[in-house]
Design a protein around this motif. Structure first.
Motif, short mmCIF file in Angstrom:
data_model
loop_
_atom_site.label_atom_id
_atom_site.label_comp_id
_atom_site.label_asym_id
_atom_site.label_seq_id
_atom_site.Cartn_x
_atom_site.Cartn_y
_atom_site.Cartn_z
N ALA A 55 -56.75 -74.98 15.27
CA ALA A 55 -57.22 -73.61 15.00
C ALA A 55 -56.20 -72.61 15.51
O ALA A 55 -55.57 -72.82 16.54
N THR A 94 -60.59 -71.35 18.58
CA THR A 94 -61.55 -72.32 19.14
C THR A 94 -62.29 -71.71 20.33
O THR A 94 -63.52 -71.83 20.44
N GLU A 140 -60.38 -74.92 12.50
CA GLU A 140 -59.31 -75.68 11.84
C GLU A 140 -59.32 -75.44 10.33
O GLU A 140 -58.28 -75.43 9.69
N ASP A 158 -54.37 -83.52 18.32
CA ASP A 158 -53.33 -84.55 18.57
C ASP A 158 -53.87 -85.92 18.17
O ASP A 158 -53.15 -86.73 17.57
N1 LIG Z 1 -58.35 -76.15 18.35
C1 LIG Z 1 -58.65 -77.13 19.33
C2 LIG Z 1 -57.95 -78.39 19.09
C3 LIG Z 1 -56.52 -78.52 19.45
O1 LIG Z 1 -56.03 -79.60 19.27
O2 LIG Z 1 -55.81 -77.48 19.99
P1 LIG Z 1 -54.18 -77.45 20.31
O3 LIG Z 1 -53.49 -78.41 19.36
O4 LIG Z 1 -53.76 -76.04 20.08
O5 LIG Z 1 -53.99 -77.94 21.72
C4 LIG Z 1 -58.52 -76.61 20.76
O6 LIG Z 1 -58.23 -75.45 20.96
O7 LIG Z 1 -58.77 -77.38 21.66
#
Ligand SMILES: N[C@@H](CC(=O)OP(=O)(O)O)C(=O)O
Ligand SMILES: Nc1ncnc2c1ncn2[C@@H]1O[C@H](COP(=O)(O)OP(=O)(O)O)[C@@H](O)[C@H]1O
Length: 524
Positions: free
Chosen positions: A56, A67, A150, A233
């Motif tokens: 997101a 998020t 997302e 991830d």
């Molecule tokens: N959007 C989610 C999932 C995520 O994977 O975030 P990021 O890849 O920006 O760490 C979060 O903020 O937790």
């Protein structure tokens, strides 16, 4: 910005090429969408088929990202009943519409995107209002809302790719989990089911470039509590496994994994290679580089992970790969391991430490038994209370009647107050706030005598008092707790002691192009 007629012939994936999966964090999508499209995806399509997985969007920090906003909106349905849910959703909508206006030139693409964003946000607002009416949010309904983050981000990135001449489509993974299946645990069979589902959805769009939502469905027990923030991830890892990709690339805003956080230790060096065990330890202890669940999935499929910088795509990055097995498609295990040149392997075996990290916002609990239970009963009672209140212990040391534990202050679900009431029934409880855990990480430290001695002498010379020490038998990590006020000083002095001098395992500029073109990791 290229202005492309929507009907002009666009770039597509070439199905004869092997896959590379590229994951982009929320801040990268927020700050560098054009670089992602042109310098990363388009450039990679010369040699590979690419699949993008996005988190997101965050225009600045993760805490202000979509998020986090969605989580606050869900909380507001119950906790602050007067707060306007419409206003919270509007912030998210304005942020995405603003990005569409800023980054997309083609009117048709932009207008379609803005309409989709407004529709998604209207549906979200309705859903949140319904939660407020029934006065109930469940982990499942919270996940439904989070998934919107997302979806918006991938709609945006797919539109950017199309605008830049790449035929791309968002692939939503929000509904890939069959909820009628009773998953007893999130085990290997669950993850292999997800990997298959991800691949079949990606295949539905043929040779268009898939822009995959990092949110991958209504995970039993909720994605936030079972997997945690950073779940994108893991989604990328499972897709890489399913597609039998050549490489999983995690694109960040840092050149790779350093010997210490480069923001805190200015002379920290970029590591060319790190083992999955070390990368996982660094993540647990404060260096948020990659979600720890990611490694085991990809590594067991013998797919290397490369950490790269969106803002510096030609940099070598850091490769995460075991030092004992060969990559996908080659004989395993090779004898002797041939994944790196002998001199580098020798250096790896002889090195003392790989990196040092610090985790702040830590509290230490000291419990002195009131001796009403035998020592094993004392420990069992403590663990039962921690389990009941979902408190996660980072470090622990014990004697028969005394237990010291270090915990993160911001444990997501933890209820400290009630847990402390119960712990006080077992004995005297002291709580120390404002602490930090300093961890020296290195898989080969166990080959060396006197590492702990050197670490603690360095801290003593820098006048840093140590509150608690922990070192497991595996010796991949030597950790201690210090006062948070001394955290910066402690990090710098331990880095200087073990990692102050350059080594052949650090990336030097002359090696960089070599690593990108023909990594020695892969040479036979
Ligand atoms: N959007 C989610 C999932 C995520 O994977 O975030 P990021 O890849 O920006 O760490 C979060 O903020 O937790
Ligand atoms: N050992 C380390 N190596 C690289 N980065 C580190 C390390 N320890 C901490 N960091 C920090 O982790 C952050 C991760 O990068 P960033 O791309 O901002 O994260 P995300 O993709 O999660 O938004 C960087 O800001 C960096 O300063």
């Amino acid at each position: 910005m290229s202005v492309l007629n929507n009907t002009e012939k666009k770039l597509r994936n070439d199905p004869s090429k092997r896959w590379v999966v590229q994951k982009f964090g929320g801040t990268s999508v927020g700050k560098f969408p054009l670089k992602i499209a042109n310098d990363v995806a388009k450039a990679s399509m010369e040699k590979n088929q690419v699949a993008l997985v996005c988190s997101a969007r965050s225009s600045d920090t993760k805490a202000d990202g979509t998020t986090s906003r969605l989580l606050r909106a869900v909380a507001a349905t119950i906790k602050s009943r007067t707060q306007s849910l419409g206003a919270l959703v509007k912030e998210i909508e304005d942020d995405h519409v603003g990005a569409a206006n800023k980054f997309i030139s083609n009117e048709e693409i932009r207008e379609k995107l803005i309409k989709d964003i407004r529709d998604d946000c209207a549906a979200l607002e309705q859903y949140l209002n319904a939660l407020r009416i029934v006065s109930e949010t469940s982990p499942r309904s919270c996940d439904v809302c989070i998934g919107v983050g997302e979806r918006l981000s991938c709609r945006f990135m797919a539109a950017v790719l199309n605008d830049q001449g790449i035929e791309a489509e968002m692939v939503s993974m929000e509904e890939i989990i069959d909820e009628s299946i009773d998953w007893k645990a999130l085990d290997a069979s669950f993850y292999s089911y997800i990997a298959n589902q991800l691949v079949s959805k990606v295949c539905e769009i043929g040779d268009k470039v898939p822009v995959v939502t990092g949110f991958f469905g209504l995970v039993p027990g909720s994605i936030i509590s079972q997997i945690g923030r950073g779940y994108t991830d893991l989604c990328a890892a499972l897709l890489a496994v399913g597609l039998k990709a050549d490489e999983l690339q995690i694109w960040k805003e840092v050149d790779g994994i350093f010997t210490a956080d480069p923001r805190k230790v200015p002379n920290a060096r970029l590591l060319a290679l790190i083992t999955p065990e070390e990368a996982a330890e660094l993540t647990y202890y404060g260096s948020e580089v990659i979600h720890p669940f990611t490694m085991s999935q990809v590594i067991s499929a013998r797919i290397p992970i490369r950490i790269k910088n969106v803002d510096n795509p030609s940099g070598a990055g850091t490769i995460i790969f075991p030092d004992t097995i060969s990559r996908h498609g080659s004989a395993t295990p090779p004898h002797p391991p041939k994944i790196m040149p002998e001199e580098a392997r020798q250096e790896l075996m002889g090195k003392t430490a790989t990196a040092v990290t610090i985790k702040t916002d830590v509290m230490v609990l000291n419990i002195q038994s009131n001796r009403k239970a035998a020592s094993h009963g004392f420990l069992a009672s403590i663990f039962a209370i921690l389990d009941k209140y979902k408190l996660i212990v980072d470090l622990i040391t014990t004697s028969e009647v005394h237990v010291s534990m270090a915990l993160h202050e911001e444990s997501e679900n933890g209820n400290f107050h009630d847990a402390f009431v119960e712990l006080r029934r077992l004995g005297t409880l002291d709580v120390m706030h404002g602490m930090a855990i300093l961890s020296l990480v290195g898989k080969y430290m166990r080959n060396m005598v006197g590492i702990s001695g050197r670490m603690f002498s360095a801290l003593a010379q820098a006048q840093v008092n140590i509150e608690m020490i922990s070192q497991g038998a595996s010796e991949i990590n030597i950790s201690c707790v210090v006062d948070e006020k001394n955290a910066a000083k402690a990090l710098v002095c331990v880095h200087e002691e073990f990692l102050g001098k350059p080594s052949s395992l650090h990336v030097v500029p002359s090696q960089a192009s070599l690593l990108v073109e023909k990594p020695w990791l892969y040479s036979s």
